[in-house]
Motif scaffolding. Structure first.
Motif, PDB file in Angstrom:
ATOM      1  N   ASP A  57       0.806  -1.224   0.000  1.00 39.33           N
ATOM      2  CA  ASP A  57       0.000   0.000   0.000  1.00 39.33           C
ATOM      3  C   ASP A  57       0.836   1.270   0.000  1.00 39.33           C
ATOM      4  N   TYR A  58       1.979   1.227  -0.645  1.00 40.76           N
ATOM      5  CA  TYR A  58       2.857   2.397  -0.804  1.00 40.76           C
ATOM      6  C   TYR A  58       3.317   2.971   0.540  1.00 40.76           C
ATOM      7  N   GLN A  59       3.414   2.109   1.547  1.00 38.14           N
ATOM      8  CA  GLN A  59       3.873   2.506   2.878  1.00 38.14           C
ATOM      9  C   GLN A  59       4.957   1.534   3.328  1.00 38.14           C
ATOM     10  N   THR A  60       5.724   1.928   4.337  1.00 36.18           N
ATOM     11  CA  THR A  60       6.790   1.085   4.857  1.00 36.18           C
ATOM     12  C   THR A  60       6.383   0.566   6.226  1.00 36.18           C
ATOM     13  N   THR A  61       6.394  -0.737   6.406  1.00 38.94           N
ATOM     14  CA  THR A  61       6.037  -1.345   7.677  1.00 38.94           C
ATOM     15  C   THR A  61       7.016  -0.897   8.752  1.00 38.94           C
ATOM     16  N   GLY A  62       6.488  -0.555   9.905  1.00 40.61           N
ATOM     17  CA  GLY A  62       7.332  -0.184  11.034  1.00 40.61           C
ATOM     18  C   GLY A  62       7.605   1.304  11.154  1.00 40.61           C
ATOM     19  N   ILE A  63       7.165   2.098  10.189  1.00 38.71           N
ATOM     20  CA  ILE A  63       7.341   3.545  10.266  1.00 38.71           C
ATOM     21  C   ILE A  63       5.957   4.161  10.424  1.00 38.71           C
ATOM     22  N   ASP A  64       5.721   4.819  11.562  1.00 41.17           N
ATOM     23  CA  ASP A  64       4.389   5.335  11.876  1.00 41.17           C
ATOM     24  C   ASP A  64       4.057   6.645  11.168  1.00 41.17           C
TER      25      ASP A  64
END
Length: 110
Positions: A57-64
């Protein structure tokens, strides 16, 4: 301008666009998914096999932070594509130069 300088500048601009401008991209990047939501058949969709990947989803896991998460995903995407395209180019170029050498050797014997 030298070729090396051109490629370095192009890479830096690509990373800047991916890291900064990606935050301002559409919140509906997948046109099919957006249309499915608008027309009411999104509930029949199944999750992708990669929906739990680190860059889903165009996001990086672990970065809020949403802005930082999207920027990191964009930069990683640019770097992955750079590596893949460079590797493919290297393989094709190497294979083509080997074919030319073989043909030149073969033709000189005739």
């Amino acid at each position: 301008m030298s070729r090396r300088r051109f490629f370095v500048v192009a890479l830096l601009v690509s990373l800047l666009v991916a890291g900064v401008a990606s935050y301002y991209a559409s919140s509906h990047p997948d046109g099919l998914e957006y249309v499915a939501e608008q027309t009411g058949f999104i509930d029949s969709a199944e999750d992708s096999a990669t929906s739990d990947s680190p860059l889903a989803d165009y996001q990086t896991t672990g970065i809020d932070d949403a802005r930082l998460s999207g920027g990191v995903a964009g930069v990683v995407g640019v770097l992955v594509m750079l590596l893949l395209s460079t590797g493919l180019f290297w393989l094709i170029r190497r294979r083509d130069s080997g074919d030319v050498t073989h043909e030149a050797t073969h033709d000189s014997r005739a």
